[in-house]
Design a protein around this motif. Sequence first.
Motif, short mmCIF file in Angstrom:
data_model
loop_
_atom_site.label_atom_id
_atom_site.label_comp_id
_atom_site.label_asym_id
_atom_site.label_seq_id
_atom_site.Cartn_x
_atom_site.Cartn_y
_atom_site.Cartn_z
N UNK A 1 0.79 -1.21 0.00
CA UNK A 1 0.00 0.00 0.00
C UNK A 1 0.84 1.28 0.00
N UNK A 2 0.17 2.36 -0.37
CA UNK A 2 0.83 3.65 -0.47
C UNK A 2 1.42 4.14 0.85
N UNK A 3 0.73 3.90 1.96
CA UNK A 3 1.24 4.33 3.25
C UNK A 3 2.52 3.59 3.59
N UNK A 4 2.59 2.31 3.23
CA UNK A 4 3.80 1.53 3.48
C UNK A 4 4.96 2.04 2.62
N UNK A 5 4.67 2.41 1.39
CA UNK A 5 5.71 2.97 0.51
C UNK A 5 6.22 4.28 1.09
N UNK A 6 5.32 5.12 1.57
CA UNK A 6 5.72 6.39 2.16
C UNK A 6 6.60 6.14 3.38
N UNK A 7 6.19 5.18 4.23
CA UNK A 7 6.99 4.86 5.42
C UNK A 7 8.38 4.37 5.01
N UNK A 8 8.45 3.52 4.01
CA UNK A 8 9.75 3.05 3.52
C UNK A 8 10.63 4.21 3.09
N UNK B 1 0.24 4.56 16.87
CA UNK B 1 -0.22 3.18 16.71
C UNK B 1 -0.36 2.81 15.23
N UNK B 2 -0.73 3.77 14.40
CA UNK B 2 -0.82 3.53 12.95
C UNK B 2 0.57 3.29 12.39
N UNK B 3 1.54 4.07 12.84
CA UNK B 3 2.93 3.88 12.39
C UNK B 3 3.43 2.50 12.84
N UNK B 4 3.11 2.11 14.06
CA UNK B 4 3.53 0.78 14.56
C UNK B 4 2.96 -0.33 13.69
N UNK B 5 1.71 -0.20 13.29
CA UNK B 5 1.08 -1.21 12.43
C UNK B 5 1.77 -1.26 11.07
N UNK B 6 2.10 -0.10 10.52
CA UNK B 6 2.82 -0.07 9.24
C UNK B 6 4.16 -0.78 9.36
N UNK B 7 4.88 -0.49 10.43
CA UNK B 7 6.21 -1.08 10.64
C UNK B 7 6.10 -2.59 10.80
N UNK B 8 5.10 -3.04 11.55
CA UNK B 8 4.91 -4.48 11.76
C UNK B 8 4.77 -5.18 10.40
N UNK B 9 3.99 -4.60 9.50
CA UNK B 9 3.79 -5.19 8.17
C UNK B 9 5.08 -5.18 7.35
N UNK B 10 5.83 -4.08 7.44
CA UNK B 10 7.08 -3.96 6.68
C UNK B 10 8.14 -4.92 7.19
N UNK B 11 8.19 -5.11 8.50
CA UNK B 11 9.15 -6.06 9.09
C UNK B 11 8.77 -7.48 8.68
N UNK B 12 7.48 -7.79 8.73
CA UNK B 12 7.01 -9.12 8.35
C UNK B 12 7.38 -9.45 6.91
N UNK B 13 7.36 -8.45 6.04
CA UNK B 13 7.71 -8.66 4.63
C UNK B 13 9.22 -8.53 4.39
N UNK C 1 14.68 2.14 13.11
CA UNK C 1 14.21 1.48 11.89
C UNK C 1 15.21 1.68 10.76
N UNK C 2 15.43 0.59 10.03
CA UNK C 2 16.36 0.63 8.90
C UNK C 2 15.73 -0.10 7.73
N UNK C 3 15.92 0.44 6.55
CA UNK C 3 15.40 -0.20 5.35
C UNK C 3 16.33 -1.33 4.92
N UNK C 4 15.75 -2.43 4.49
CA UNK C 4 16.51 -3.57 3.99
C UNK C 4 16.72 -3.39 2.48
N UNK C 5 17.60 -4.19 1.91
CA UNK C 5 17.87 -4.13 0.47
C UNK C 5 16.59 -4.37 -0.33
N UNK C 6 15.75 -5.30 0.13
CA UNK C 6 14.48 -5.57 -0.57
C UNK C 6 13.57 -4.34 -0.55
N UNK C 7 13.61 -3.60 0.54
CA UNK C 7 12.81 -2.37 0.65
C UNK C 7 13.32 -1.30 -0.30
N UNK C 8 14.63 -1.19 -0.40
CA UNK C 8 15.22 -0.21 -1.33
C UNK C 8 14.86 -0.56 -2.77
N UNK C 9 14.94 -1.84 -3.09
CA UNK C 9 14.60 -2.29 -4.44
C UNK C 9 13.12 -2.01 -4.74
#
Length: 170
Positions: free
Chosen positions: A50-57, A80-92, A109-117
């Motif tokens: 989702x767009x919010x996850x992309x923005x967070x990344x 709490x909304x930010x925490x939920x976004x992070x939980x989803x991004x960490x899971x992926x 929080x740190x972006x992984x190579x997959x997140x950068x890609x």
Amino acid sequence: MSALPQPASSSPVHSSASPEQAAQVLRQFRVVFNAVRSHFQQVEKRVGIGGAQVWALNVIQNQPGVSVNELARAMDIHQSTASNLIRQLVKRELVRTEKSAADRRGVQLFIEAAGQLLLQGAPGPYEGVLPEALQQLPRATLDQLQLSLAQLIQALKADEQAGGIPLAEL
């Protein structure tokens, strides 16, 4: 003797809008919402999140080591909304968390190579088309829009807490 003209009242005259004018403004809201929805659908179709996850990344990529609270402030959303976004991004496995060296209770929080890609393939703007468009408006226009929307929110008796929910999640 003729009567002197009376000065105009300093308070504005409030008259109800015509049904035609109200319908025209409603169509304008539909155009805005459709533009926002189309952008976020394009983001999700292209990169699978989702767009919010992309923005967070994007925020995490630009601010390595950012905390969840700092991310929430940067996105103007509830913690709490930010925490939920992070939980989803960490899971992926797009983001990783590390205990803060300064405060062992906090995490960074740190972006992984997959997140950068993934970000490289995401259409911009990462925060969405509406925030970008609003930032391009002249200040006077934005001031008037803010006042007018405050009146609309009051007329709707809307819950202003909803302002902390990203548009991509509506």
